[in-house]
Structure formats: C-alpha cells, structure tokens
Design an enzyme around this catalytic site. Structure first.
Site, short mmCIF file in Angstrom:
data_model
loop_
_atom_site.label_atom_id
_atom_site.label_comp_id
_atom_site.label_asym_id
_atom_site.label_seq_id
_atom_site.Cartn_x
_atom_site.Cartn_y
_atom_site.Cartn_z
CD GLU A 168 -2.82 -1.26 2.43
OE1 GLU A 168 -2.72 -0.40 3.31
OE2 GLU A 168 -3.70 -2.13 2.43
CD GLU A 273 -4.56 -7.97 1.68
OE1 GLU A 273 -5.42 -7.27 2.27
OE2 GLU A 273 -3.35 -7.74 1.72
C1 XIL Z 1 -6.18 -6.63 8.42
C2 XIL Z 1 -6.45 -7.85 9.30
O1 XIL Z 1 -7.33 -8.71 8.65
C3 XIL Z 1 -7.01 -7.41 10.65
O2 XIL Z 1 -7.10 -8.52 11.53
C4 XIL Z 1 -6.13 -6.33 11.27
O3 XIL Z 1 -6.75 -5.84 12.44
C5 XIL Z 1 -5.92 -5.18 10.30
O4 XIL Z 1 -5.38 -5.68 9.08
N1 XIL Z 1 -4.92 -4.76 3.81
C6 XIL Z 1 -3.90 -5.61 4.21
C7 XIL Z 1 -4.13 -6.54 5.35
O5 XIL Z 1 -2.84 -5.67 3.56
O6 XIL Z 1 -2.97 -6.77 6.10
C8 XIL Z 1 -5.25 -6.05 6.26
O7 XIL Z 1 -5.49 -7.05 7.26
C9 XIL Z 1 -6.48 -5.71 5.46
C10 XIL Z 1 -6.18 -4.60 4.48
#
Ligand code: XIL
Length: 382
Positions: A168, A273
């Site tokens: 990101e 994701e």
């Molecule tokens: C999220 C997790 O799922 C949560 O448990 C945590 O509290 C916050 O992060 N983008 C990403 C992930 O790259 O690492 C994130 O994961 C969601 C958004």
C-alpha cells in the site's frame, strides 16, 4: 438364503462405514465437499489468510477447512512488523506465532506467503523515532529496515515462497503515499526494501501489494512504479491486487481491464486479499486503510443471516469475479481469500458482515457452490 444373508451383512457394513465416516469427519463432513484447490488446480493456487487459532489447531473446524480447501496460506497478522518485531533491538522479535504459521503450511504442503515487510500500518512507533528530541535520519531508518528484513526473511529462507515486500505505498490518485517511510528515507525506500529482501532470500518471490488497483489513476501509478523498479534492475516478481471488493464495485470490466494491464508487466499477478463486503455500497469504504474503515458507519442490516436474495447475488458476484480470473489464468498465479469463514473476517468490526465462502458455522454458502460450478463449466482444455 446364504446369499441373502451375506447381502444383508454387506449392506449393514456399508451403512456402518457411512455412519462412521460422517462421525469421524464431524458434523460438517468437510471431507465430503468438493475442494476449491482441486477444482482450480490447473488454473491458480487457492489461498486463504489464516489466524493464530487456525494454524495452532485451536479452531479445529477452521483448521480442517483450511486443510481441505486451500493450497496456499497468508498470515493475517503474525508476520506484520508490530507482531513479529514489537520492540527495538535484536531481542525485540517475537517469532513464536510466525514459526507455528510456517510449520502449519509445511506440514500441509502449502505455498506459504509472507505478509508484509514494509507498510505504513501495524508498524510500531519506535521504528520511526529518533534519539531524544532528534528526528530519525534516513540512514538509521534504512538500517532498521535492513535488519528487520534480513532477520525475518532470513529466518524463513527457502520456506516462505513469496513475500509482500511493500504494501500500500500509493494513494488512490496514483501518487506515493506520504508515509513515514517516504518522508524519512525518500522515494527509494521501495527499491531498498526489495533489494534487502532479495539479499536475504535470493530464491523468494517478491511482490508489490496494493488495493483499489481497479481505479485507473492508482493502477497507472502502480504500473509506473513496477516499471521503474524493473528499469533499475530490482528483483520484483509479482504484483498483488488485494481485491477487497463490494457487491457493485469494481465492475467485472474494471477487474478485467486491471488484469490485462497488470499482465503486461511480465510479472506474476495475484489476487491477494479477496472478500466481498455486502454491507457497503460503491463509493463507500473503498479504502483498506484500517482507521478509515473503522470510522465508517455502515448500517448493520443482516444480523439474522443473509437474506436468500442477497445470498444468491453474492454467489453470482463471486462467479462473475472468478470468470474474469479464469480468463486471465495465464498470468494469475494465485487467488487468496482474506479469511476462512464470515465469523473470522476483518470486515465485521462491530457489524455482522458476510463476505466469504463459508458461514459462521463453517458451512459452505451458495457462493462456494457457485465457484465449484464455475470451475466445472470452464471445463476441459484447462
Ligand atoms: C487486516 C487484518 O485482517 C485485521 O485482523 C487487522 O486488524 C488489520 O489488518 N490490507 C492488508 C491486510 O494488507 O494486512 C489487512 O489485514 C487488510 C487490508
């Protein structure tokens, strides 16, 4: 007479075996569902982000589902800086959960992903702090970053297949996010992170990972970034598109255009994701920035389960997305879901969301069946 007796015995043995099979596999009879990883075995890896309860086996149903359905895992949190390296110094690491995560993947023959090395979020404050009142200088932060990457990537050398090296780094308009990394080190922090990771494990796949790449400006920014790294001879082997999507955003056309454009970079493309937020509409909540998501107030309208019409629409949404992923199966190497069941999802946050393929009782939803069916329909020649 004898024959009839034998037949009856055979029948009862078969029946007994059936009952036994069901009781051994548990209420949900996971072993009897078709497996996503098999349905898509000629297309791409099917991954899932897992939490500590799953990889330690405490959540027995969750662990069983992961083993039955997926052939790749990502660590939902345990390899983020704040988890693996909470305090400064050589003894500031906490490897126990991450070690268990990697062991789980190895035991089950899975492609193990590392997430993530350099990110603006879930990174402890001390990382960016100088001595006393002095601001932190570039060289010290680079040194901290190098130590972290060498220690973490080095520990799992040859065991973690691919790393989300930088996560990101871009704003939605395609420009570089003004993170502490950028402010203190400068633009080359990204190249440096990749260099250090490559030194630590020359055989590991190294990815740039981001969300909302379907937004044209951001996609162009990401493409320019990868091309620049490639031009500098930096070892970047993959780009991850997070795809935290909504029911109505992005459109399948936008996903298609994104995969076409990313596919031309000559690196592996991964959906890293995936989940479908059924509670937010287009224009809302498009950022994966944790604080921003938390500030949003979305009506919590499906607290008694998902109405059938929405359940069917979600199944169709997943089928449409996989239709596009299959179209690009020559460049898409992995599709990873961000969580096992709806109950595990980060999208709940005080609301009851329903973004994944399995419900809160570990049962497959119509979206699961739709994806098995989509693979079957795509059929031969694959
Ligand atoms: C999220 C997790 O799922 C949560 O448990 C945590 O509290 C916050 O992060 N983008 C990403 C992930 O790259 O690492 C994130 O994961 C969601 C958004």
């Amino acid at each position: 007479m004898k024959i009839r007796f034998t037949l009856t015995r055979v029948a009862s043995v078969v029946l007994m075996a059936g009952v036994l099979a069901i009781s051994v596999t548990g209420k949900s009879a996971f072993g009897q569902q078709p497996a996503l990883k098999n349905a898509y075995k000629n297309d791409f890896l099917i991954g899932v982000a897992i939490n500590q309860r799953q990889f330690t086996g405490q959540d027995t149903n969750g662990a069983a589902l992961v083993k039955a359905q997926f052939n790749s895992i990502s660590p939902e949190n345990v390899l983020k800086w704040e988890a693996v390296h909470p305090r400064p110094g050589a003894d500031g690491y906490n490897f126990d959960p991450a070690d268990r995560y990697v062991e789980f993947g190895e035991k089950n023959g899975m492609a193990i992903i590392g997430h993530t090395l350099v990110w603006h979020s879930q990174t402890p404050r001390w990382v960016f702090q100088g001595d006393g009142t002095n601001a932190l200088d570039r060289d010290t932060l680079l040194q901290r970053m190098r130590d972290h990457i060498h220690t973490v990537v080095g520990r799992y050398k040859g065991r973690i297949k691919g790393w989300d090296v930088v996560n990101e780094a871009l704003y939605d308009n395609g420009t570089l996010r003004q993170s502490q990394w950028l402010k203190i080190i400068g633009e080359d922090y990204i190249a440096k992170a990749f260099e250090y990771a490559h030194e630590a494990d020359p055989d590991a796949e190294l990815h740039y990972n981001d969300y909302s790449l379907e937004t044209e400006a951001k996609r162009n920014g990401a493409i320019a970034l990868i091309k620049k790294l490639q031009g500098q001879g930096i070892h970047v082997t993959g780009i991850g598109s997070q795809d935290h999507v909504k029911m109505d955003w992005p459109t399948t056309e936008q996903v298609d255009a994104t995969l076409t454009a990313l596919g031309k970079l000559g690196v592996k493309v991964m959906i890293t994701e995936l989940d479908v937020d059924v509670l937010s509409a287009r224009g809302q909540n498009r950022s994966a920035d944790v604080a921003e998501v938390q500030r949003q107030t979305t009506p919590n309208i499906y607290t008694n389960g998902l109405p059938d019409s929405v359940q069917q629409a979600l199944a169709q949404r997943y089928a449409d997305l996989f239709g596009v992923f299959l179209k690009h199966r020559d460049v898409v190497s992995r599709v990873t879901f961000w969580g096992v069941t709806d109950g595990d999802s980060w999208l709940n946050r005080g609301r009851q969301n329903h973004p994944l393929l399995f419900d809160r009782k570990w049962q497959p939803k119509p979206a699961f069946d739709a994806l098995i069916e989509a693979a079957r329909k795509a059929g031969g020649g694959r």
